[in-house]
Design a protein around this motif. Sequence first.
Motif, PDB file in Angstrom:
ATOM      1  N   TYR A  46      18.433 -46.738  15.357  1.00  0.00           N
ATOM      2  CA  TYR A  46      18.099 -45.334  15.055  1.00  0.00           C
ATOM      3  C   TYR A  46      19.217 -44.403  15.526  1.00  0.00           C
ATOM      4  O   TYR A  46      18.972 -43.328  16.077  1.00  0.00           O
ATOM      5  N   ARG A  47      20.446 -44.819  15.287  1.00  0.00           N
ATOM      6  CA  ARG A  47      21.616 -44.115  15.818  1.00  0.00           C
ATOM      7  C   ARG A  47      21.864 -42.760  15.150  1.00  0.00           C
ATOM      8  O   ARG A  47      22.686 -41.978  15.637  1.00  0.00           O
ATOM      9  N   LYS A  48      21.206 -42.457  14.051  1.00  0.00           N
ATOM     10  CA  LYS A  48      21.453 -41.191  13.353  1.00  0.00           C
ATOM     11  C   LYS A  48      20.601 -40.052  13.904  1.00  0.00           C
ATOM     12  O   LYS A  48      20.619 -38.937  13.370  1.00  0.00           O
ATOM     13  N   ARG A  49      19.840 -40.334  14.956  1.00  0.00           N
ATOM     14  CA  ARG A  49      19.053 -39.265  15.575  1.00  0.00           C
ATOM     15  C   ARG A  49      19.024 -39.436  17.095  1.00  0.00           C
ATOM     16  O   ARG A  49      19.284 -40.539  17.603  1.00  0.00           O
ATOM     17  N   PHE A  50      18.672 -38.367  17.792  1.00  0.00           N
ATOM     18  CA  PHE A  50      18.472 -38.463  19.239  1.00  0.00           C
ATOM     19  C   PHE A  50      17.015 -38.860  19.507  1.00  0.00           C
ATOM     20  O   PHE A  50      16.100 -38.392  18.822  1.00  0.00           O
ATOM     21  N   ILE A  51      16.819 -39.727  20.484  1.00  0.00           N
ATOM     22  CA  ILE A  51      15.500 -40.293  20.773  1.00  0.00           C
ATOM     23  C   ILE A  51      15.006 -39.733  22.105  1.00  0.00           C
ATOM     24  O   ILE A  51      15.693 -39.837  23.125  1.00  0.00           O
ATOM     25  N   THR A  52      13.830 -39.182  22.079  1.00  0.00           N
ATOM     26  CA  THR A  52      13.303 -38.528  23.290  1.00  0.00           C
ATOM     27  C   THR A  52      13.041 -39.552  24.389  1.00  0.00           C
ATOM     28  O   THR A  52      12.825 -40.741  24.133  1.00  0.00           O
TER      29      THR A  52
END
Length: 405
Positions: A42-48
């Motif tokens: 999921y590298r295309k977004r920041f993960i909480t």
Amino acid sequence: MNEEFRITLLGEFTIEYKDSVVSDQTNRSKKVWTMLEYLIVYRKRFITQDELIDLLWPESTSRDPINTLKVMMHRVRDALDELEFDNSRQMILYRNGAYGWNQEFKCVTDVDEFQRLIHESELETDDISRKISLLLQAESLYQGHFLEKKSSESWVIPIAAYYRSLYNRVVTELGRILFEHKKYEQLSVVCQKAIILEPYEEQFYIYLIKVLISTGYLEKAMDLYHHVTEVFMRELGVTPSDELLALYNDVVKTIKTPEMDLSVIKSKLDESKGEIGCVFCEYEFFKLVYHLEARNIGRTGDSSNLCLISVVDKNTVSIPPRRALNRAMDALKTTIQYNIRSGDVFARYSVNQYLVMLPSTNNETGNMVAQRLIKAFRKEFSGIQIVLKYSIQKITPMKDRMKQS
């Protein structure tokens, strides 16, 4: 920056930078690899932080999960340090309570390449050589199922299923094209690998059997047929498809070469494997014997019976668990083979049933034979906790069946 990292997700998980590699084969915490894999997938977004905590510790009641997560992130960065990349500590960024892959560092993943090659192969309709090349490149990238070591994790399962379906589609398409263009050696290699990865995909066995037939290896084709039918019956409880049965019949028809000397033919027929007892055979052959017996009793006026023996659980209502069932079916096969007259035949009918031909028996003697089998089973295999049920039915003479129709 224009740094590039090559990442494999199909099979073994690896990150490669120039000549250095980190891999999930390294002895690190499972959670370290899970966190790193998740951040890359999921590298295309920041993960909480909350999402990562739920991923890594779904049942945790820790009083300080944020700090625990920070410790884990430190270990992830330690793992990335092994890449010998000067800016390894900048590969994963932290912003506003979330972690994400640094987009300045390009990731080239095998799954992206895999999908690209499949898409290009689907667009290629004119150049068959190029189409084959694209499909073979895609097939070669698939070195195992998506994140194989994490195959039981809930977030991995749907993604893995998607890529498995793509792989199966690639192999099926390759099978069709390579067989059509008589590229048997390439097809054999593809199918052998596919069978290891997908042991319950019948179509891959069908293509491999076709290759063996086409290249003259008829005995090997027959052996593979017997293997796959046994595996599918034991593990899945299914019988061969019409297409697989048709291949079997083709092999049976052609497996013998012409022979003019009757004495040579007779000597081959007289050869024995040293087997004793009742004859176990394929269900297709059993059907032929059944029809021959129906014709025979119509001519002689004799009486014969068919016996169905079923393995059920102690409640006599369902099939036992697979391991117990397989053990019971193997034991029952041995019992039938050595307690029925030599020359009689039996076959496996379903995952938990055998059919036994009982020539020259009436209802009374047929039941006696079945009861003797069950008694012999109980004596020899008393430790197997299952129940045997049987039913007997008289074989209808062929001439009587023809009158009824």
